[in-house]
Design a protein around this motif. Sequence first.
Motif, PDB file in Angstrom:
ATOM      1  N   ALA A 217       9.787 -11.997  34.200  1.00  0.00           N
ATOM      2  CA  ALA A 217       9.428 -12.474  35.535  1.00  0.00           C
ATOM      3  C   ALA A 217       9.319 -13.992  35.477  1.00  0.00           C
ATOM      4  O   ALA A 217       9.151 -14.575  34.393  1.00  0.00           O
ATOM      5  N   VAL A 218       9.428 -14.640  36.631  1.00  0.00           N
ATOM      6  CA  VAL A 218       9.304 -16.099  36.669  1.00  0.00           C
ATOM      7  C   VAL A 218       7.946 -16.491  36.073  1.00  0.00           C
ATOM      8  O   VAL A 218       6.899 -15.940  36.435  1.00  0.00           O
ATOM      9  N   GLY A 219       7.987 -17.424  35.134  1.00  0.00           N
ATOM     10  CA  GLY A 219       6.766 -17.865  34.466  1.00  0.00           C
ATOM     11  C   GLY A 219       6.532 -17.214  33.119  1.00  0.00           C
ATOM     12  O   GLY A 219       5.730 -17.708  32.310  1.00  0.00           O
ATOM     13  N   ASP A 220       7.225 -16.088  32.845  1.00  0.00           N
ATOM     14  CA  ASP A 220       7.052 -15.407  31.558  1.00  0.00           C
ATOM     15  C   ASP A 220       7.613 -16.255  30.426  1.00  0.00           C
ATOM     16  O   ASP A 220       8.650 -16.910  30.572  1.00  0.00           O
ATOM     17  N   ARG A 221       6.928 -16.209  29.279  1.00  0.00           N
ATOM     18  CA  ARG A 221       7.397 -16.932  28.099  1.00  0.00           C
ATOM     19  C   ARG A 221       8.630 -16.249  27.521  1.00  0.00           C
ATOM     20  O   ARG A 221       8.712 -15.021  27.467  1.00  0.00           O
ATOM     21  N   ILE A 222       9.591 -17.043  27.071  1.00  0.00           N
ATOM     22  CA  ILE A 222      10.788 -16.548  26.409  1.00  0.00           C
ATOM     23  C   ILE A 222      10.723 -16.989  24.956  1.00  0.00           C
ATOM     24  O   ILE A 222      10.798 -18.191  24.657  1.00  0.00           O
ATOM     25  N   SER A 223      10.569 -16.052  24.065  1.00  0.00           N
ATOM     26  CA  SER A 223      10.409 -16.372  22.647  1.00  0.00           C
ATOM     27  C   SER A 223      11.773 -16.520  21.977  1.00  0.00           C
ATOM     28  O   SER A 223      12.544 -15.565  21.903  1.00  0.00           O
TER      29      SER A 223
END
Length: 308
Positions: free
Chosen positions: A35-41
């Motif tokens: 979702a918008v704002g979620d961290r992408i590792s």
Amino acid sequence: MIVTVDTRLRLALMSPLQAEIARKIAGFIQDGRWAVGDRISDAALSKELGTSRTPVRQVLQLLCEQGLVAQSPKAGFHLNRTIGESADLDTLIPPSDTEALFTSMMMARANGAIGDEASEAELADQFSVTRGAVRRALMRFSSEGLAERRPGHGWRFAECLDNKQAVEESYAYRILIECGAVCEKSFRPNTAELSALRAQQEKLSQSSLADISRADWFEANANFHATVVSWSQNRYLLQSIRRQNSLRRMTEYAEFTQLSEKRIHRAARDHLAVLDAIEAGDCKLAAAILYRHLSRTALPAEVPGEFD
């Protein structure tokens, strides 16, 4: 979304590995993994995609320029903008020339237009490209276990699943690997990955055949099986299923036109049932559904090929 000329140029000049990573990450975004704002590792993505963190970070930085991803010094990368279901990923992430040649060669190999062995010069003449372009495509084949270099400029290709015995043996092997992986004591599903798989399979179960591309269908299904196996935490089982996915890719790209919409929806429902069982903690049921799903004897005789 506005993409500058400089960004388009950098996207077009990506290495084959970067282009592949970029298209997979863009597909994850379009399928609603974050979702918008979620961290992408970047670490988690590199592990999932079987590569180092450097090309993943390079791709994420390019996606930052497009406004899809944002980066902050403390929080790392996070999703800044979603991609609509109707968006054309080919426009967003232009496929490289090597990717296009790789796909053409893979189709030719699956259709018998490339034999078990071929030289770079022969392939360059066959596809009207330079030997350098052929070599780059062949290195992609090699990285996926689909070809190996022979003395001189010759290459030997891996066996295609182009006969009944090879296909049946492949499915028997996959049943052992996949059902065994789900029953491993170390099996632990990743919640975020499970949610992403569910969203992807629900989308497939509701899509018409005309709206599903050959590449998207194969990648969605290969990703499902590889991800489920990865939850076993067993590197050797994961290597095995990735090898099988590579062998399947050549044959199943060529057979896509024989697949019916009903078959696609049935496969997606099977996958969703597996996820339901895993989420409920019933690994025995998940293994039983996988067995039914993969068993060749349960398939209609009049439908050639299998894509799951």
